[in-house]
Write an enzyme that holds these catalytic residues in place. Structure first.
Site, PDB file in Angstrom:
ATOM      1  N   GLU A 305       0.483  -1.269  -0.185  1.00  0.00           N
ATOM      2  CA  GLU A 305       0.114  -0.138  -0.318  1.00  0.00           C
ATOM      3  C   GLU A 305       0.951   1.053   0.171  1.00  0.00           C
ATOM      4  OE1 GLU A 305      -3.600  -1.303   2.009  1.00  0.00           O
ATOM      5  OE2 GLU A 305      -2.506  -0.555   3.692  1.00  0.00           O
ATOM      6  N   ASP A 379      -8.247  -9.696   3.997  1.00  0.00           N
ATOM      7  CA  ASP A 379      -8.079  -8.346   4.695  1.00  0.00           C
ATOM      8  C   ASP A 379      -9.194  -8.318   5.687  1.00  0.00           C
ATOM      9  OD1 ASP A 379      -7.183  -6.136   5.728  1.00  0.00           O
ATOM     10  OD2 ASP A 379      -7.456  -4.593   3.998  1.00  0.00           O
ATOM     11  N   GLU A 407     -12.546  -2.406  12.039  1.00  0.00           N
ATOM     12  CA  GLU A 407     -12.552  -1.678  10.606  1.00  0.00           C
ATOM     13  C   GLU A 407     -13.597  -2.572   9.693  1.00  0.00           C
ATOM     14  OE1 GLU A 407      -9.325  -2.168   8.321  1.00  0.00           O
ATOM     15  OE2 GLU A 407     -10.044  -1.497   6.944  1.00  0.00           O
TER      16      GLU A 407
HETATM   17  O1  GCW Z   1      -7.233  -3.175   5.993  1.00  0.00           O
HETATM   18  C1  GCW Z   1      -6.281  -2.771   5.686  1.00  0.00           C
HETATM   19  C2  GCW Z   1      -6.352  -1.209   5.848  1.00  0.00           C
HETATM   20  C3  GCW Z   1      -5.142   0.309   6.361  1.00  0.00           C
HETATM   21  C4  GCW Z   1      -4.316  -0.650   7.051  1.00  0.00           C
HETATM   22  C5  GCW Z   1      -4.206  -1.986   5.971  1.00  0.00           C
HETATM   23  C6  GCW Z   1      -2.403  -2.719   6.596  1.00  0.00           C
HETATM   24  C7  GCW Z   1      -2.316   0.100   8.283  1.00  0.00           C
HETATM   25  O2  GCW Z   1      -8.008  -0.419   5.913  1.00  0.00           O
HETATM   26  O3  GCW Z   1      -6.153   0.892   7.473  1.00  0.00           O
HETATM   27  O4  GCW Z   1      -3.166  -0.086   6.936  1.00  0.00           O
HETATM   28  O5  GCW Z   1      -5.126  -2.590   6.008  1.00  0.00           O
HETATM   29  O6  GCW Z   1      -2.928  -3.932   7.088  1.00  0.00           O
HETATM   30  O7  GCW Z   1      -1.547  -2.351   6.727  1.00  0.00           O
END
Ligand code: GCW
Length: 732
Positions: A305, A379, A407
């Site tokens: 990311e 995720d 989340e």
């Molecule tokens: O699920 C995603 C989240 C991000 C997060 C990323 C990760 C810290 O939306 O906010 O960043 O995973 O785990 O690195």
């Protein structure tokens, strides 16, 4: 007059702080037991005895005195020696000659284990809490208090326990500006402004709560890390927190940004094979250990990311991890290298990426590196299968990362107990070494004989008075600690303990509350992502429904990428004729998942693209079943709210009300999820709603226009706030 009445209130113990049930005390409330129980336990907890005055012995003594005095509603005193019956004697063979003389079998419990045993010392009945280390004894003290809090029988007590996982860590996603990525309980609890001069009582209470469930480390900052934390000024703040946490057996760790040598070191590169870069990390490690001698190590999110990483220099994840590990090794530190990676190129199937990157690196990591893998391959979804990396890398230490903060599960306002989600993953069979090769056995190191083991949980803690943003979210912090201690523990037992400690031991309340918790995750799956769907949340905020979203930069950030619905059917084909993600699992499992008929129904659309007309075991078609599932989720939230309402007589007003209000929010949201999802998928399947199913309240356009600009946790100040959509529901 006012003064007098205040005094009178104080005398009665009715000041706001004495009475407040705002959740601050978590599961460590220590409220007086009912009379019969109190007098029974009073005979066993008459005094607290230890001659040791190490920092950890001191906090153990404080906790026992506080806990017993509260529970037994009398002043329990601390002594240096046994003077009468019913002493609680705690210590190690090193700091207590009495304990040494008992020759307890402590070695096999390791450095953090404990033993609690009824014994007779110099003719007097005592309860001994012993361990090889002070911290083991502290864990034993919390367990002893828990036994009383849950009204367990301790008359002839003889129990022993040792953690099955070595590193049991919270991962805070707290930013240095006080915001918390994916945090729904206020702002960060770490007050960097006041540190290092002041470390608050809240930090002590945070450490107490963690130690009470066996958590032994904390990563203080977000994996989307700022290099600033590694500068001298910030490290002095970190050192102060480490001092506060140390008596409780909690080490501090930091998320380390891979490009720090450039950003704060003035180097031109962060190439892990560059000698100057290696020297920089070595010096940085030396500097950290100078002020924090027991510093735990680094957690790294690299090449994921947009974060910098070794691949920026054509190097591998192993090159990057090993370079940092080499710097930490002389001091005993570890590197936790995250496997949550995906490259810049859009993949054939996003869920295959972590495995594709890390499987070839098996055996290439130094022995103080542990690869930290999210529970599922995507995720932190309400449901996903376990990550195929578990079981696939016998030569690499693999730790598990869970997300305690919700989340993708309705933030703090939906009641979702995550113990069942985590247990489902841990109980999953990888078949890596035949049947019974569960994920839990990979995580606790027994399957591949690993000593370095890890369970990490993304914290749900914030500055809210109740810590987690809701009372029931405290259960998720609690359950994380318990499962990290023993990944084979049962979610239901954990819920039962938590309910008793947090509320009451009244069986009517306990049975109803545990039932409510145990069903709650499946309920959320039903109204959000039934039958194996995933990532259907609105992008960025991840709160409400967004199955129609198809316009976000990368295809694999869009919900449509995951559901793949078309006029014929719905689901992501991961069978050998599709992306073949099933082949990342061991053959025995792969063969099962490759076919629709042998895929568990709750993972169906994760692995297969299935015709809308497919008959299901229920006798319905897939379309009818999907619609029914959404509705079932809504109905289940109704049941949750009704059963909570019945519990009013057993709960204080403050905690009852917040939970009741949040259940109303959850009910509203469940309906929204159902209606929006049904409206959207009906527009794709072109099928009528099954008989008896109500039409969504609004048009699809209405749901598409919804946004949640006030949703917390996104850490993006200055976001544009759009006006809400025009309400197009027919006037009732
Ligand atoms: O699920 C995603 C989240 C991000 C997060 C990323 C990760 C810290 O939306 O906010 O960043 O995973 O785990 O690195």
């Amino acid at each position: 007059m006012k003064f007098v009445s205040l005094l009178a209130l104080c005398a009665l113990g009715l000041t706001a702080s004495a009475q407040a049930e705002d959740g601050y005390d978590l599961w460590l409330r220590y409220h007086p037991l009912e009379k019969a129980a109190a007098s029974h336990y009073a005979a066993i907890g008459a005094t607290v005895v230890s001659a040791s005055h190490s920092e950890t012995a001191n906090v153990t003594r404080d906790e026992l005195v506080r806990g017993l005095s509260g529970l037994l509603a009398k002043k329990v005193t601390a002594r240096e020696a046994i003077t009468g019956n019913g002493a609680v004697l705690f210590g190690t063979p090193e700091n207590s000659r009495t304990i040494a003389a008992l020759h307890l079998p402590l070695e096999k419990l390791g450095p953090e284990g404990y033993l609690i045993r009824a014994a007779v010392v110099k003719g007097k009945p005592v309860t001994v809490i012993a361990g090889s280390s002070d911290v083991g004894v502290l864990y034993g003290a919390f367990r002893f208090l828990k036994l009383i809090q849950t009204r367990a029988s301790i008359d002839h007590i003889d129990i022993a326990s040792a953690p099955k996982v070595k590193l049991r860590l919270l991962n805070h996603w707290d930013n240095l500006d006080g915001s918390v990525e994916r945090g729904y309980a206020g702002s960060s609890i770490f007050k960097w402004w006041e540190l290092p001069a002041h470390s608050s009582q809240r930090m002590v209470d945070y450490a107490r709560a963690n130690a009470s469930v066996g958590i032994n480390g904390t990563v203080l900052i977000n994996v989307n890390a700022s290099s600033m934390i590694l500068t001298r000024e910030w490290l002095s703040k970190v050192a102060r927190l480490a001092d506060t946490f140390r008596p409780y057996g909690i080490k501090v760790y930091l998320a380390a940004r891979f490009s720090a040598p450039i950003e704060i070191g003035g180097l031109k590169t962060a190439d892990p094979l560059d000698p100057e870069v290696r020297a920089w990390w070595k010096n940085k490690a030396d500097e950290i250990y100078h002020s924090i001698p027991d510093f735990g190590g680094f957690l790294v999110k690299a090449n994921s990311e947009g974060q910098p990483g070794p691949q920026d220099y054509g190097r591998s994840h192993a090159d990057g991890a090993n370079m940092m590990a080499e710097a930490l090794a002389p001091h005993g530190g570890v590197v936790m290298w995250r496997a949550f990676v995906y490259s810049h190129e859009v993949p054939v199937d996003r869920v295959k990426q972590a495995y594709d990157e890390f499987k070839p690196l098996d055996g290439k990591f130094r022995d103080n590196v542990i690869v930290q893998v999210k529970n599922g391959p995507l995720d932190f979804q309400p449901r996903e299968p376990f990550s195929p990396l578990f079981g696939a890398t016998p030569a690499t230490a693999m730790g598990m990362e869970l997300e305690i903060t919700k989340e993708y599960l309705g933030f703090n306002t939906h009641l979702v107990y995550l113990g069942t989600l985590w247990q489902e993953v841990l109980d999953s069979d990888t078949f890596a070494k035949g049947q019974g090769s569960t994920v839990a056995k990979v995580v606790d190191g027994t399957l591949f004989d690993k000593k370095l083991t890890l369970m990490a949980g993304v914290a749900n803690i914030g500055s809210d008075r109740n810590w987690c943003g809701s009372i029931f979210d405290q259960a998720n912090w609690y359950a994380f600690g318990r499962l990290a201690w023993d990944p084979e523990a049962q979610a239901k037992d954990i819920a039962a303990d938590w309910v008793k400690m947090t509320f009451t031991d009244n069986p009517v309340f306990d049975t109803a509350a545990v039932t409510l918790m145990m069903g709650s995750r499946e309920t959320a799956v039903n109204y959000m992502t039934p039958l194996g769907l995933a990532h259907q949340m609105g992008t960025s905020g991840h709160y409400g429904p967004g199955s129609w979203i198809d316009n976000v930069g990368r295809p694999d950030w869009n919900p449509v990428y995951y559901h793949r619905a078309d006029a014929q059917g719905i689901g992501f084909d991961r069978s050998p004729s599709g992306s073949d993600a099933v082949s990342q699992y061991a053959p025995a499992l792969r063969d099962r998942l490759a076919k629709v008929e042998t895929t568990p129904k709750n993972a169906l659309l994760w692995f297969h693209h299935v015709p809308w007309s497919q008959p299901m075991k229920s006798g319905r078609t897939l379309w009818d079943e999907l619609v029914a599932r959404y509705g079932q989720g809504v109905a289940e939230v109704d049941t949750m709210a009704t059963s909570w309402a019945k519990l009013k007589p057993y709960v204080d007003t403050e905690r009852f009300d917040i939970t009741a209000d949040y259940l109303r929010i959850q009910r509203r949201d469940a309906q929204l999820w159902r209606d929006a999802s049904v409206a959207y998928f009906a527009s794709i399947s072109h099928l009528p709603l099954p008989a008896g199913e109500k039409a969504p309240l609004h048009s699809l356009g209405y749901y598409k226009a919804l946004e949640y600009p006030y949703a917390p946790g996104q850490g993006t100040p200055g976001r544009k706030i759009k006006p809400p959509p025009v309400d197009d529901a027919p006037t009732p």
